[in-house]
Design a protein around this motif. Structure first.
Motif, PDB file in Angstrom:
ATOM      1  N   SER A 208       0.863  -1.183   0.000  1.00  0.00           N
ATOM      2  CA  SER A 208       0.000   0.000   0.000  1.00  0.00           C
ATOM      3  C   SER A 208       0.896   1.228   0.000  1.00  0.00           C
ATOM      4  O   SER A 208       2.071   1.168   0.372  1.00  0.00           O
ATOM      5  N   THR A 209       0.350   2.368  -0.391  1.00  0.00           N
ATOM      6  CA  THR A 209       1.183   3.576  -0.508  1.00  0.00           C
ATOM      7  C   THR A 209       1.649   4.059   0.862  1.00  0.00           C
ATOM      8  O   THR A 209       2.550   4.881   0.956  1.00  0.00           O
ATOM      9  N   ALA A 210       1.040   3.551   1.935  1.00  0.00           N
ATOM     10  CA  ALA A 210       1.483   3.955   3.269  1.00  0.00           C
ATOM     11  C   ALA A 210       2.819   3.301   3.619  1.00  0.00           C
ATOM     12  O   ALA A 210       3.604   3.855   4.396  1.00  0.00           O
TER      13      ALA A 210
ATOM     14  N   HIS B 207      -6.004   3.530  -6.259  1.00  0.00           N
ATOM     15  CA  HIS B 207      -6.789   3.431  -5.029  1.00  0.00           C
ATOM     16  C   HIS B 207      -5.939   3.140  -3.803  1.00  0.00           C
ATOM     17  O   HIS B 207      -6.280   2.283  -3.000  1.00  0.00           O
ATOM     18  N   GLY B 208      -4.815   3.824  -3.688  1.00  0.00           N
ATOM     19  CA  GLY B 208      -4.022   3.682  -2.474  1.00  0.00           C
ATOM     20  C   GLY B 208      -3.151   2.432  -2.399  1.00  0.00           C
ATOM     21  O   GLY B 208      -2.537   2.169  -1.375  1.00  0.00           O
ATOM     22  N   TYR B 209      -3.075   1.668  -3.476  1.00  0.00           N
ATOM     23  CA  TYR B 209      -2.195   0.499  -3.460  1.00  0.00           C
ATOM     24  C   TYR B 209      -1.225   0.566  -4.629  1.00  0.00           C
ATOM     25  O   TYR B 209      -1.517   1.156  -5.648  1.00  0.00           O
TER      26      TYR B 209
END
Lengths: 212, 275, 246
Positions: A36-38, A50-52
Motif C-alpha cells: 500500500s502507498t502507506a 486506489h491507495g495500493y
C-alpha cells in the motif's frame, strides 16, 4: 505444438542489481498488488491505484532505501529495457543532414541501450555550443555521417526530439574525413585525417577515458 | 562497446570478422544455419509445413480447390504460389499492399515451380476440359532474419509432399463433382527443387545463407536452385557485384551438396510423422 | 451435420469436454527474434500468434501523434489456410477491421500509454488455424506478447467465449458449436480487478439466461488467467536462471 522448444534469448543488458540482491527474489506479474502507498513509494515498473501499489511489468520486485526518504522505493525490474529518449538523457545519434540553421540526425542509442528503430532528432544552431551561440556555422560543426553524443533538451514539436551539444563532453565522437578515413581529434573545434593530414572543422566531444 | 561500434560503423565491424574468415554469429563463410522442419501441423490445410532456418521462420499452407481449366490448356491444373511478408515478421515491413520484395519472391516461386516441374500440372487434371485442381500455396514469413527464398522453397516442397487430395469423381447425371473424403491420395512429386542463396560482400567475400544484417550489408546476392538429378532449374542474380565464372561454379557445387542434405532432412521428417 | 448432438445425454460435448471445461491451452513466449515481444498460443485447435513492436517513432500519418501518450496500433489477420474454405482476403475485410479495432480499444485501456509520449506500439496478431474462439486466442496471445516485450500493463487481459445451447451454458465454444447457430458471448476482462473490457454477443439470448452465461464466461477468463500466469512466471524464472548462469 508447432514451435520446438527454443531456449529463451539472452538479454543484452546485464542488470547488476539482481545479482547482488539474491535473497529469493520475488517474481511479479502485471496487475499484482505489491504494497500500500502507506508502506512504500512507487518506483519504475509500478503504478498506483486506489491507495495500493501494483506491478505493471513481469519481472523481479526490488525494494530499496534511499537517503533522505523515509519510505523505501518499490520497483519491478526486467532484464530487457525498453528505451525511449527522455529529457536529460544522453543519446548517440548519426547526422543525416546539415543545413544553415540546424542539423537533423537519427538517434541510435539512448544511454547504454541500442534502439531497434532510430528516432529522429534535431540540433538547432543555438544549441550547438554554450558560448558564442550566434557565430556558429553549422557546416563547421557537423557533417552528414558523423556520430555525435548529445543530450535531449525537450520532446520538440515537429516529431523530432530537440538535442543539444552545448557541453564539453558532447559533440562529434566519430567522423570520416573526405578521404574516407576515421579522423583523430586535435582540439575542441577540429579533427585531422590520418591519411591526408588535412584538418577539418567539427564540434568535437571531449571524451573522458572510461574504465571498461 | 562492441554494440556501439556495430551501430556506428556496421560495414567496418563486419569487415573485421570476414578478415578472420568467420562471421559475427560464429559461422564460417560456407556454413548454413541449423534447419528444422515441422510438417502437417495445420489440419485445416490440405498440406502444411513450418520451416526454421536459423531464426527465419516460414509457414506454408496449401489449400486445394476445384475449378475449370483454361481453354488453351484443357489438360492442366494450376499451382498458385503466394509469398506474404507481413509487418509482424520484421520492423522493415509496413502494413499495406504487398511490398516489392514479396512480389519478387512470389514470382521467383512461380518460376521455380514451373521450371523444375515439381508437380506435373497434368496430374492435377480430373476431367479433361471440365474439372481440375488448383493448389493455392500460401507461404507466410513469421520471423524475418534473412534468406527468406531458401526457407520458402523448403517449406513449399515439404508442404507439397504432405498434401493429401480427396478422390473426385463426376456424377454422370448431374455433371457435378463428387468428393470422396474417405479416400485421400498424396501428390505425385516429380522433382525436388532446393534453393541456396549466397551473398557477396566488398566484391571479394562470398558467403552462404545471409542473415538479415548480412543482407543489408551485402553488395550482391545469388540464388541457385537445383533438383536431384544434378540439374540447375533456376538461377537468380538481381544485379549487384559481378562474379567470375569460377566463383559461380563454386556456388553451384555448394548448392548441389546443400540440396542433398535438405532432401534427406525432408524425407526423414516425413517418415517420422505418423499419418 | 443434421442430427449431430452438441451435448450428448451423458453431458459430453463433441470433443469429449464437459459443459464448463476449457480447451487445453498451450502457450509459449519469446518465440521470435525480430519482434520486441512475441507469443504463440494454442487453445484446442485454434492456433494464434502475436508480435509486438515498440515503442518506436510514429511513422505513417503524422496526425496520429499524441503528445502525452503512445498510440496503440493493432492488426488482426487470418491466414488463408486457417479455415476450411480458403480465405481469399486475409485482412482488409470488414470483420478483420472490426477485430483490429476491438483489439486496439482493449489494449489502449490496459497499456500504461502515458509513459511513452509521441511513440507508437504495434500489435500484430495472426491466426494460423481457426477453430472457434479466434478473438479470444488473439487477445490472450497479445497479452503474453506485450508482457514479453516489457511494455507496462495495468493487468492481464484474458478472453473467453460462452454459449447457450440446448438449455445449458457451455464454455469455450469450438467452431462446430459456433456454426450450430446458438447464441454465444465473447468476454475480455482484467482478471485481478474483475473488470470487463469487452463484451460481444451474437444471436438472441433470453434475459434470464444472460447472467448464467456471463458468470460462466468470467469464470472461464479466470481459468485462462491461471494458465497464462503460470507461463509468465515460468518464463521470467527461466530467463533469469539463464542470465545468472552465464
Amino acid at each position: 505444438m508447432i514451435f520446438c522448444s527454443d531456449t529463451p534469448h539472452l538479454p543484452e543488458v546485464a542488470v547488476t542489481i539482481l545479482s547482488t540482491n539474491m535473497a529469493a527474489p520475488r517474481v511479479c506479474v502485471p496487475g499484482e498488488r505489491l504494497f500500500s502507498t502507506a508502506d512504500c513509494e512507487a518506483g519504475p515498473g509500478t503504478y498506483v491505484h486506489h491507495g495500493y501499489i501494483y506491478s505493471c511489468l513481469a519481472g523481479y520486485m526490488h525494494k530499496r532505501k534511499t537517503e533522505g526518504k523515509e519510505l523505501s522505493i518499490v520497483e519491478v525490474i526486467r532484464q530487457k529495457e525498453d528505451a525511449v529518449p527522455r529529457i536529460g538523457s544522453i543519446v548517440t545519434a548519426k547526422v543525416t543532414s546539415v543545413s544553415g540553421r540546424m542539423c537533423k540526425c537519427a538517434i541510435t542509442c539512448v544511454e547504454r541501450t541500442t534502439l531497434r528503430e532510430p528516432f529522429r532528432g534535431l540540433i538547432r544552431k543555438e544549441d550547438v555550443r554554450a558560448t558564442e551561440k550566434d557565430r556558429v556555422e553549422m557546416y563547421k560543426c557537423f557533417r552528414p555521417g558523423d556520430i555525435v553524443l548529445a543530450r535531449v533538451l525537450s520532446l520538440g514539436d515537429a516529431n523530432c526530439y530537440l538535442l543539444s551539444t552545448a557541453e564539453n563532453e558532447l559533440g562529434v565522437v566519430l567522423a570520416l574525413s573526405e578521404a574516407g578515413a576515421q579522423m583523430v581529434p586535435v582540439s575542441w573545434c577540429d579533427m585531422q585525417c590520418p591519411k591526408t593530414g588535412s584538418k577539418e572543422f567539427r564540434k568535437v566531444a571531449k571524451v573522458q577515458l572510461q574504465q571498461e | 562497446m562492441a554494440a556501439d561500434f556495430k551501430t556506428a560503423q556496421p560495414v567496418e565491424y563486419y569487415r573485421r570478422f570476414l578478415k578472420e574468415d568467420v562471421r559475427p554469429d560464429g559461422r564460417e563463410l560456407g556454413e548454413i544455419r541449423h534447419t528444422t522442419l515441422n510438417i502437417g501441423s495445420i489440419t485445416t490445410a490440405e498440406g502444411s509445413a513450418l520451416v526454421k532456418l536459423g531464426n527465419t521462420t516460414v509457414i506454408c499452407g496449401i489449400k486445394a480447390e476445384l475449378c475449370n481449366p483454361t481453354a488453351e490448356e484443357p489438360k492442366k491444373g494450376f499451382v498458385v504460389p503466394n509469398v506474404d511478408l507481413p509487418p509482424l515478421c520484421s520492423p522493415r515491413f509496413r502494413p499495406g499492399p504487398p511490398s516489392e520484395q514479396a512480389q519478387v519472391v512470389s514470382q521467383l516461386m512461380a518460376d521455380i515451380i514451373e521450371n523444375s516441374g515439381v508437380v506435373a500440372l497434368e496430374d492435377l487434371c480430373i476431367v479433361e476440359g471440365k474439372l481440375c485442381w488448383v493448389l493455392y500455396c500460401d507461404m507466410m514469413c513469421l520471423d524475418y532474419d534473412g534468406n527468406v527464398v531458401d526457407t520458402c522453397v523448403i517449406s513449399l516442397l515439404a508442404a507439397l509432399k504432405n498434401v493429401l487430395l480427396p478422390e473426385v469423381t463426376v456424377n454422370e447425371e448431374t455433371g457435378s463433382p463428387v468428393t470422396d473424403v474417405e479416400k485421400k491420395l498424396p501428390l505425385n512429386i516429380r522433382k525436388c527443387p532446393v534453393a541456396t542463396t549466397f551473398g557477396v560482400f566488398d566484391d571479394h567475400y562470398l558467403f552462404t545463407d545471409p542473415t538479415n544484417e548480412e543482407e543489408c550489408l551485402a553488395t550482391g546476392v545469388l540464388t541457385v536452385v537445383t533438383t536431384e538429378d544434378n540439374k540447375i532449374c533456376c538461377m537468380h542474380k538481381p544485379g549487384g557485384t559481378a562474379l567470375s565464372e569460377s566463383r559461380l561454379q563454386d556456388c553451384i557445387n555448394r548448392a548441389l551438396t546443400r540440396a542433398e542434405e535438405v532432401r534427406k532432412l525432408i524425407d526423414e521428417t516425413i517418415n517420422s510423422v505418423e499419418r | 451435420m443434421a442430427g449431430l448432438e452438441i451435448i450428448s445425454d451423458q453431458g459430453y460435448r463433441i470433443d469429449g469436454r464437459r459443459s464448463s471445461e476449457l480447451r487445453k491451452v498451450c502457450a509459449r513466449m519469446g518465440v521470435f527474434t525480430q519482434a520486441d515481444g512475441s507469443a504463440y498460443i494454442e487453445q484446442g485447435n485454434t492456433k494464434a500468434l502475436a508480435t509486438v513492436y515498440g515503442p518506436h517513432e510514429v511513422r505513417k500519418g503524422r496526425g496520429k501523434i499524441q503528445h502525452d501518450r503512445a498510440v496503440v496500433n493493432c492488426q488482426f489477420s487470418m491466414a488463408t489456410f486457417s479455415t476450411g474454405e480458403r480465405k481469399s482476403r486475409p485482412k482488409g475485410d470488414r470483420r478483420s477491421q472490426e477485430m483490429s479495432m476491438h483489439l486496439r480499444q482493449t489494449f489502449e485501456a490496459v497499456i500504461v500509454t502515458e509513459l511513452f509520449p509521441r511513440s507508437q506500439i504495434d500489435i500484430y496478431v495472426q491466426i494460423l488455424q481457426a477453430d472457434g474462439g479466434n478473438y479470444c486466442a488473439c487477445v490472450n496471445a497479445a497479452t503474453l506478447a506485450v508482457i514479453d516485450a516489457g511494455i507496462p500493463m495495468k493487468d492481464y487481459v484474458c478472453a473467453c467465449t460462452a454459449g447457450f445451447i440446448q438449455d445449458s451454458p457451455l464454455l469455450d465454444i469450438s467452431y462446430v458449436e459456433e456454426s450450430a447457430g446458438a447464441p454465444f458471448l465473447t468476454v475480455a476482462m482484467m482478471p485481478k480487478s474483475e473488470q470487463i473490457v469487452l463484451l460481444e454477443m451474437n444471436s438472441r439470448l433470453h434475459a434470464d439466461n444472460m447472467e448464467k452465461v456471463l458468470d460462466l464466461a468470467t469464470q472461464g477468463c479466470k481459468d485462462v488467467f491461471a494458465v497464462l500466469d503460470r507461463h509468465v512466471r515460468d518464463h521470467v524464472s527461466e530467463s533469469h536462471a539463464l542470465m545468472t548462469a552465464s
